[in-house]
Design a protein around this motif. Structure first.
Motif, PDB file in Angstrom:
ATOM      1  N   LEU A  79       0.913  -1.149   0.161  1.00 19.20           N
ATOM      2  CA  LEU A  79       0.028   0.075  -0.097  1.00 19.20           C
ATOM      3  C   LEU A  79       0.944   1.420   0.057  1.00 19.20           C
ATOM      4  CD1 LEU A  79      -2.946  -1.004   2.502  1.00 19.20           C
ATOM      5  CD2 LEU A  79      -3.074  -0.893   0.137  1.00 19.20           C
ATOM      6  N   TRP A  80       1.862   1.343   0.806  1.00 18.89           N
ATOM      7  CA  TRP A  80       2.857   2.460   0.728  1.00 18.89           C
ATOM      8  C   TRP A  80       3.329   2.571  -0.504  1.00 18.89           C
ATOM      9  CZ3 TRP A  80       2.396   6.375   3.834  1.00 18.89           C
ATOM     10  CH2 TRP A  80       1.803   6.183   4.957  1.00 18.89           C
ATOM     11  N   SER A  81       4.043   1.552  -0.939  1.00 21.85           N
ATOM     12  CA  SER A  81       4.634   1.624  -2.296  1.00 21.85           C
ATOM     13  C   SER A  81       3.729   2.196  -3.594  1.00 21.85           C
ATOM     14  CB  SER A  81       5.570   0.533  -2.868  1.00 21.85           C
ATOM     15  OG  SER A  81       4.675  -0.537  -2.714  1.00 21.85           O
ATOM     16  N   ALA A  82       2.312   1.596  -3.510  1.00 21.11           N
ATOM     17  CA  ALA A  82       1.605   1.927  -4.476  1.00 21.11           C
ATOM     18  C   ALA A  82       1.115   3.335  -4.267  1.00 21.11           C
ATOM     19  CB  ALA A  82       0.217   1.088  -4.180  1.00 21.11           C
ATOM     20  N   LEU A  83       1.110   3.928  -3.006  1.00 26.40           N
ATOM     21  CA  LEU A  83       0.863   5.246  -2.827  1.00 26.40           C
ATOM     22  C   LEU A  83       2.038   6.119  -3.265  1.00 26.40           C
ATOM     23  CD1 LEU A  83      -0.940   7.622  -1.666  1.00 26.40           C
ATOM     24  CD2 LEU A  83       0.404   7.394   0.256  1.00 26.40           C
ATOM     25  N   GLY A  84       3.291   5.710  -3.187  1.00 26.61           N
ATOM     26  CA  GLY A  84       4.395   6.425  -3.728  1.00 26.61           C
ATOM     27  C   GLY A  84       4.679   6.457  -5.104  1.00 26.61           C
ATOM     28  N   LEU A  85       4.190   5.440  -6.076  1.00 24.74           N
ATOM     29  CA  LEU A  85       4.306   5.417  -7.294  1.00 24.74           C
ATOM     30  C   LEU A  85       3.408   6.357  -7.908  1.00 24.74           C
ATOM     31  CD1 LEU A  85       4.778   1.477  -8.004  1.00 24.74           C
ATOM     32  CD2 LEU A  85       6.480   3.405  -8.773  1.00 24.74           C
ATOM     33  N   THR A  86       2.227   6.456  -7.098  1.00 21.63           N
ATOM     34  CA  THR A  86       0.951   7.194  -7.705  1.00 21.63           C
ATOM     35  C   THR A  86       1.576   8.893  -7.453  1.00 21.63           C
ATOM     36  OG1 THR A  86      -0.597   5.867  -6.792  1.00 21.63           O
ATOM     37  CG2 THR A  86      -1.283   8.262  -6.966  1.00 21.63           C
ATOM     38  N   LEU A  87       2.023   9.348  -6.228  1.00 21.85           N
ATOM     39  CA  LEU A  87       2.576  10.521  -5.920  1.00 21.85           C
ATOM     40  C   LEU A  87       3.640  11.010  -7.228  1.00 21.85           C
ATOM     41  CD1 LEU A  87       2.285  10.776  -2.096  1.00 21.85           C
ATOM     42  CD2 LEU A  87       0.607  11.548  -3.816  1.00 21.85           C
ATOM     43  N   LEU A  88       4.534   9.901  -7.381  1.00 17.37           N
ATOM     44  CA  LEU A  88       5.682  10.193  -8.202  1.00 17.37           C
ATOM     45  C   LEU A  88       5.214  10.675  -9.501  1.00 17.37           C
ATOM     46  CD1 LEU A  88       8.837   9.760  -7.765  1.00 17.37           C
ATOM     47  CD2 LEU A  88       8.590   7.645  -9.232  1.00 17.37           C
ATOM     48  N   LEU A  89       3.952  10.394  -9.982  1.00 20.93           N
ATOM     49  CA  LEU A  89       3.588  11.062 -11.224  1.00 20.93           C
ATOM     50  C   LEU A  89       3.674  12.442 -11.254  1.00 20.93           C
ATOM     51  CD1 LEU A  89       0.383   8.620 -12.068  1.00 20.93           C
ATOM     52  CD2 LEU A  89       2.656   8.752 -13.105  1.00 20.93           C
ATOM     53  N   VAL A  90       3.473  13.212 -10.093  1.00 20.82           N
ATOM     54  CA  VAL A  90       3.669  14.472  -9.938  1.00 20.82           C
ATOM     55  C   VAL A  90       5.154  15.134 -10.593  1.00 20.82           C
ATOM     56  CG1 VAL A  90       3.429  16.714  -8.937  1.00 20.82           C
ATOM     57  CG2 VAL A  90       1.838  14.701  -8.348  1.00 20.82           C
ATOM     58  N   PRO A  91       6.156  14.656 -10.002  1.00 24.11           N
ATOM     59  CA  PRO A  91       7.460  15.321 -10.457  1.00 24.11           C
ATOM     60  C   PRO A  91       7.656  14.542 -11.724  1.00 24.11           C
ATOM     61  CG  PRO A  91       7.648  13.587  -8.675  1.00 24.11           C
ATOM     62  CD  PRO A  91       6.124  13.986  -8.606  1.00 24.11           C
ATOM     63  N   LEU A  92       7.105  13.377 -12.107  1.00 22.90           N
ATOM     64  CA  LEU A  92       7.424  13.135 -13.489  1.00 22.90           C
ATOM     65  C   LEU A  92       6.866  13.978 -14.431  1.00 22.90           C
ATOM     66  CD1 LEU A  92       6.712   9.198 -13.067  1.00 22.90           C
ATOM     67  CD2 LEU A  92       8.864  10.065 -13.942  1.00 22.90           C
ATOM     68  N   SER A  93       5.976  14.462 -14.289  1.00 25.77           N
ATOM     69  CA  SER A  93       5.240  15.473 -15.217  1.00 25.77           C
ATOM     70  C   SER A  93       5.804  17.010 -15.359  1.00 25.77           C
ATOM     71  CB  SER A  93       3.593  15.773 -14.649  1.00 25.77           C
ATOM     72  OG  SER A  93       3.509  16.472 -13.548  1.00 25.77           O
ATOM     73  N   VAL A  94       6.512  17.200 -14.415  1.00 26.10           N
ATOM     74  CA  VAL A  94       7.424  18.602 -14.423  1.00 26.10           C
ATOM     75  C   VAL A  94       8.859  18.531 -14.221  1.00 26.10           C
ATOM     76  CG1 VAL A  94       5.191  19.717 -13.470  1.00 26.10           C
ATOM     77  CG2 VAL A  94       6.879  18.690 -11.849  1.00 26.10           C
ATOM     78  N   MET A  95       9.471  17.365 -14.633  1.00 27.41           N
ATOM     79  CA  MET A  95      10.850  17.089 -14.378  1.00 27.41           C
ATOM     80  C   MET A  95      11.721  18.318 -15.233  1.00 27.41           C
ATOM     81  SD  MET A  95      11.265  13.046 -15.031  1.00 27.41           S
ATOM     82  CE  MET A  95      10.642  12.954 -16.507  1.00 27.41           C
ATOM     83  N   PRO A  96      12.470  19.049 -14.522  1.00 28.53           N
ATOM     84  CA  PRO A  96      12.931  20.316 -15.149  1.00 28.53           C
ATOM     85  C   PRO A  96      14.226  20.216 -15.897  1.00 28.53           C
ATOM     86  CG  PRO A  96      13.767  20.270 -12.770  1.00 28.53           C
ATOM     87  CD  PRO A  96      12.748  19.198 -13.068  1.00 28.53           C
ATOM     88  N   ASN A  97      15.142  19.100 -15.581  1.00 27.59           N
ATOM     89  CA  ASN A  97      16.180  18.645 -16.635  1.00 27.59           C
ATOM     90  C   ASN A  97      16.451  17.340 -16.335  1.00 27.59           C
ATOM     91  OD1 ASN A  97      17.572  18.393 -14.089  1.00 27.59           O
ATOM     92  ND2 ASN A  97      17.510  20.613 -13.707  1.00 27.59           N
ATOM     93  N   TYR A  98      17.610  17.014 -17.152  1.00 25.47           N
ATOM     94  CA  TYR A  98      17.882  15.594 -17.359  1.00 25.47           C
ATOM     95  C   TYR A  98      18.432  14.914 -16.079  1.00 25.47           C
ATOM     96  CZ  TYR A  98      19.773  11.357 -19.369  1.00 25.47           C
ATOM     97  OH  TYR A  98      20.092   9.880 -19.897  1.00 25.47           O
ATOM     98  N   PRO A  99      19.282  15.355 -15.237  1.00 27.98           N
ATOM     99  CA  PRO A  99      19.747  14.966 -14.062  1.00 27.98           C
ATOM    100  C   PRO A  99      18.813  14.628 -13.107  1.00 27.98           C
ATOM    101  CG  PRO A  99      21.260  16.830 -14.654  1.00 27.98           C
ATOM    102  CD  PRO A  99      20.159  16.925 -15.550  1.00 27.98           C
ATOM    103  N   VAL A 100      17.774  15.473 -12.985  1.00 32.93           N
ATOM    104  CA  VAL A 100      16.400  15.222 -11.914  1.00 32.93           C
ATOM    105  C   VAL A 100      15.734  14.290 -12.468  1.00 32.93           C
ATOM    106  CG1 VAL A 100      14.513  16.405 -11.212  1.00 32.93           C
ATOM    107  CG2 VAL A 100      16.489  17.661 -11.104  1.00 32.93           C
ATOM    108  N   ALA A 101      15.588  14.201 -13.871  1.00 38.71           N
ATOM    109  CA  ALA A 101      14.948  13.126 -14.530  1.00 38.71           C
ATOM    110  C   ALA A 101      15.498  11.617 -14.097  1.00 38.71           C
ATOM    111  CB  ALA A 101      14.722  13.267 -16.168  1.00 38.71           C
ATOM    112  N   LEU A 102      16.846  11.457 -14.111  1.00 36.07           N
ATOM    113  CA  LEU A 102      17.610  10.427 -14.050  1.00 36.07           C
ATOM    114  C   LEU A 102      17.265   9.910 -12.380  1.00 36.07           C
ATOM    115  CD1 LEU A 102      20.961  10.857 -15.748  1.00 36.07           C
ATOM    116  CD2 LEU A 102      18.913   9.017 -16.394  1.00 36.07           C
ATOM    117  N   LEU A 103      17.238  11.042 -11.501  1.00 36.11           N
ATOM    118  CA  LEU A 103      16.901  10.839 -10.219  1.00 36.11           C
ATOM    119  C   LEU A 103      15.598  10.124  -9.915  1.00 36.11           C
ATOM    120  CD1 LEU A 103      17.752  10.772  -7.124  1.00 36.11           C
ATOM    121  CD2 LEU A 103      17.202  13.395  -7.223  1.00 36.11           C
TER     122      LEU A 103
END
Length: 406
Positions: A79-103
């Motif tokens: 449940l916690w990891s499913a929630l984390g993957l859901t919330l991760l869609l937010v930074p995935l949609s606004v990644m500012p540059n390539y190094p941040v995208a890799l992280l």
């Protein structure tokens, strides 16, 4: 909301919601890779490394996942990891540059590894608790999640090109799925009551003798970490090469159809469609096959069919042989991961974690590796390596002690 009264079916649907969520989240961001590539102005090689970052994150997560499984249990970790993957869609949609995208992609790989282990532990526990096969159908829902995400991506992109809107809608759906899963997942008390499950740390007499360790489930459960047995390593290799085969076909079949088989623009997507449809159909029926013929025969014969079918298609060339070969891969490789997960679960939580981590790494890192081979030698050689991976699975399966048919 769906209400199911049969405890087995209720658990199967709840755990299936997790499998669907993982496939849905993965395909959601993968469907927008062209937009991400364009926005960050990435080369093809950089996109390959971006995909590789998820595999590296999954591989590096093994010690963390093993620890979290012992401390949280599969229900809370899933449940916690499913929630984390859901919330991760937010930074995935606004990644500012390539190094941040890799992280961010590395973090995605860690969370995928956590959810993959936890939900498969739940599935194995469900089978052991009720004495009924379920794992293949659960893996079919993963494929269904990928299909659902593709349909959502198609619908939202026809209305707006904004990635944030698309990912926002996906996040709402994922939260709803997690909320439903929470009501039907197996509790730790249910899992502990069944000594044959991964979290109960059950180890068969034969495996314990191979490892030189006594058969003591309580000791296994309390121990912080144990070296993997030879059987576990064979399972891990079978899982890794099986998921490389599965992931590479999803990513490279359409390109092969267009660039090598010279299929038309309308026919080229049929490559991945054939693989996906055959995998879903096979997984819907595979639990019955497992009951009739046993997991070992299903894995050995299926992976051999996948490898030989793809090899013959590559040697023959052309559109029709390619589609037949791809169908053989989808049919043959579909039941490999469900069967290996069940076998690994019988060896204890650490064994399941290692095998699942190797599987996640193969699924995420395999396609970029095949891409590197294709860049150096051509896509025929790249898919030839995929066929070889399937044959390796068949060979590894002969070294695994499989559970008896349910």
């Amino acid at each position: 909301m769906l209400h199911v009264h049969d405890p087995f079916r209720r658990g199967q649907v709840a755990i299936g919601a997790l499998f669907f969520s993982l496939g849905f989240q993965y395909a959601t961001w993968a469907s927008r890779l062209p937009s991400i590539k364009s926005r960050l102005d990435l080369t093809a090689a950089q996109v390959g490394l971006l995909l590789m970052a998820t595999g590296i994150g999954a591989a590096a997560a093994f010690p963390l996942v093993a620890t979290l499984m012992r401390r949280l249990g599969s229900r809370r970790l899933s449940l916690w990891s499913a929630l984390g993957l859901t919330l991760l869609l937010v930074p995935l949609s606004v990644m500012p540059n390539y190094p941040v995208a890799l992280l961010i992609m590395g973090v995605d790989g860690v969370l995928v590894a956590c959810l993959n282990v936890a939900m498969n532990a739940q599935g194995a526990a469900l089978e052991a608790l009720h004495g009924r096969n379920a794992m293949a159908k659960l893996h079919a829902t993963f494929s269904g999640g990928s299909l659902g995400a593709a349909l959502l991506a198609s619908g939202t992109t026809s209305l707006t090109s904004t990635v944030a809107v698309h990912f926002g809608v996906a996040a709402v759906l994922l939260l709803a799925l997690s909320g439903y899963a929470r009501t039907g997942l197996l509790t730790q008390e249910q899992i502990d009551a069944e000594p044959g499950t991964a979290e109960a740390g059950a180890v068969s007499q034969e495996t314990a003798q191979d490892a030189g360790a006594p058969v003591d489930a309580d000791v296994k459960k309390r121990s912080k970490w144990t070296l993997p047995t030879r059987v576990t390593l064979w399972m891990g290799l079978a899982m890794a090469f099986g998921t490389i085969t599965e992931g590479a076909m999803n990513d490279w079949s359409a390109i092969y159809m267009k660039d090598v088989a010279k299929a038309s623009a309308g026919v080229a997507p049929m490559g991945i469609a054939v693989v996906s449809v055959m995998m879903v159909l096979a997984r819907l029926f595979a639990d019955g096959w497992r009951s009739r013929w046993g997991d070992g025969l299903i894995v050995k014969a299926g992976s051999a069919l996948a490898g030989c079918g793809l090899a013959l298609a590559l040697l023959s060339g052309g559109v029709v042989p390619a589609l037949i070969g791809f169908a053989a891969v989808g049919l043959g490789i579909a039941a490999v991961t469900p069967c290996v997960y069940v076998a690994a679960a019988g060896q204890g939580s650490d064994a399941l974690t290692l095998v699942a981590t190797m599987g996640t790494t193969g699924l995420l890192a395999g396609p970029p590796v095949i891409g590197f081979i294709a860049s150096a030698s051509g896509l025929v050689w790249g898919l030839g390596a995929v066929a070889a991976c399937a044959i390796v699975v068949s060979l590894c399966s002969t070294r695994i002690r499989w559970p008896r048919p349910a």
